[in-house]
Design a protein around this motif. Sequence first.
Motif, PDB file in Angstrom:
ATOM      1  N   ASN A 179       0.752  -1.197  -0.103  1.00  0.00           N
ATOM      2  CA  ASN A 179       0.210   0.144   0.067  1.00  0.00           C
ATOM      3  C   ASN A 179       0.806   1.244  -0.029  1.00  0.00           C
ATOM      4  O   ASN A 179       0.548   2.309  -0.745  1.00  0.00           O
ATOM      5  N   VAL A 220     -11.491   2.357   5.137  1.00  0.00           N
ATOM      6  CA  VAL A 220     -10.307   1.638   4.370  1.00  0.00           C
ATOM      7  C   VAL A 220     -10.135   0.613   4.987  1.00  0.00           C
ATOM      8  O   VAL A 220      -9.643  -0.617   4.376  1.00  0.00           O
ATOM      9  N   HIS A 225     -13.574  -2.181   0.007  1.00  0.00           N
ATOM     10  CA  HIS A 225     -13.652  -0.793  -0.201  1.00  0.00           C
ATOM     11  C   HIS A 225     -12.310  -0.088  -0.635  1.00  0.00           C
ATOM     12  O   HIS A 225     -11.239  -0.097   0.176  1.00  0.00           O
ATOM     13  N   GLN A 226     -12.507   0.700  -1.555  1.00  0.00           N
ATOM     14  CA  GLN A 226     -11.519   1.505  -2.155  1.00  0.00           C
ATOM     15  C   GLN A 226     -11.862   2.855  -2.166  1.00  0.00           C
ATOM     16  O   GLN A 226     -12.796   2.992  -2.912  1.00  0.00           O
ATOM     17  N   ALA A 229     -12.394   4.310  -6.182  1.00  0.00           N
ATOM     18  CA  ALA A 229     -13.221   2.992  -7.014  1.00  0.00           C
ATOM     19  C   ALA A 229     -13.743   3.462  -8.475  1.00  0.00           C
ATOM     20  O   ALA A 229     -13.386   4.559  -8.795  1.00  0.00           O
ATOM     21  N   LYS A 233     -10.419   3.799 -11.756  1.00  0.00           N
ATOM     22  CA  LYS A 233      -9.632   3.825 -10.596  1.00  0.00           C
ATOM     23  C   LYS A 233      -8.019   3.636 -10.958  1.00  0.00           C
ATOM     24  O   LYS A 233      -7.842   3.076 -12.069  1.00  0.00           O
ATOM     25  N   GLY A 239      -8.856  -3.847  -2.618  1.00  0.00           N
ATOM     26  CA  GLY A 239      -9.258  -3.559  -1.497  1.00  0.00           C
ATOM     27  C   GLY A 239      -9.579  -4.311  -0.183  1.00  0.00           C
ATOM     28  O   GLY A 239     -10.377  -4.456   0.639  1.00  0.00           O
TER      29      GLY A 239
END
Lengths: 297, 165
Positions: A179, A220, A225-226, A229, A233, A239
């Motif tokens: 990340n 997050v 979940h991003q 999105a 993206k 995610g």
Amino acid sequence: MSNELTAHELMDQELVATLKERLDSNRKALHDLREVTKQLELINRKLQESEALKSHFLSNIRNEINNPLTSIMGLSRQLISKPETSENVSIVGPMIYMEAFNLDFQLQNIFIAAELEAGEASPSYSKVDVAGVVDTVLDLQIHQISQKNISVTKLTPESLYFVTDAQKLQIMLLNLLANAIEFTSDGSKVEIVAEQRDGGISLVVKDTGIGIDPDKQARVFDRFHQLDAGTTKKHRGHGLGLSISKALAEMLEGKISLSSAPGEGCTVELFLPEPSVEVNITSQDSNVFLFDEPEEF
Amino acid sequence: MIQESPQPELKHYLYPGALFVDSRPHLVTTVLGSCVAVCLWDSVQKVGGINHYLLPLWNGEGLSTPKYGNIAIEKLISGMLDLGCKKKYLVAKLFGGAALWQNQHGLLRVGDRNASLAQDILKEHNIPIVASDLLGEQGRKIIYNTETGAVLLRRHRSRVIDPNE
């Protein structure tokens, strides 16, 4: 006569008091009910969102898996067609590796999420060379790091041994580092700090990337979940990384915390305490002295 | 005829938030505080499964793992059905849900909520609860024989906080 009146008055007062009490408790119950309903509505919305994201994930998975696979096929065909040029190998080889690594990483995350959701994952504790795990994780990401020209600072004690689950630690760290690299612009800095403190180990991954809005920080950790999105993206992945890391950290009785501000990068800390479960707890007779005589059900 | 061994040889330690379903006979050990474990047993096939959840309901945060009762119980039931069990032969035993701390906040204490959730969901599925040892203030350690459905329970001597809290 007067005595009787007083008795009446008393009864009236008691009656009024009781009525008031009941009204109050009714009001309280109504208030509680409203609160619960509000919470229920919120949760309901979150669950609907989560389901929607899950179906979105299933349609997205096509891109995430097909694209790297197509690249790998194309690049390796290129290698096969012109095997005599070693130049070709030195350029195409790393590209194939990067695509394959990414695919493997995404698949691993999907499998771990599935394992966690099925309740099949369990910790396996051993004495782990934490500094060694940090090195392994950095080594795994070395191509991404050099491709984006990111300078990584590593601050770990020479030897740091700790009882934890080596494989899970590596998955969490790999996700945190991936990340950090993904959301840091080219040529910036990423820092990894590992230290022993408060009866546990703390691993901090700090990036100088785009950062996260404070009111979006809780989300997050939700699966699929991003923050960025949709079809446009910019960042790959499903995610899943942070939700997996959080679930794994909790399994090891630890936690993951995040602090960030937009434009100021993001600092993620993973803290794992000394496991409270005895490593040999599977033995049936352990801790017997702490427990009463057995009863059968 | 050879006499059956009285205790299964395979052993499993069930961690908080995990789920265990296996067709082979096992002795499953787990330690409960305010968590609840549902032991399901098929009285005809003589196989069992068990969960160990920490909180009653999943609220959409993180992953939908069997750390949450509503997920854990549904997954346990479907895991049993996947083994070929018939729902009408399933029986349940419930343990845990202790209040390890006094003065807990919230509308109800988490142990109570964990326990009543299991009772509600099992009722919906028409699975009878044939034995239970719930609430109270002591932690529990249970050893579940998935072949016979028998559960051996030891109560913690003091109100010491156990690992899964």
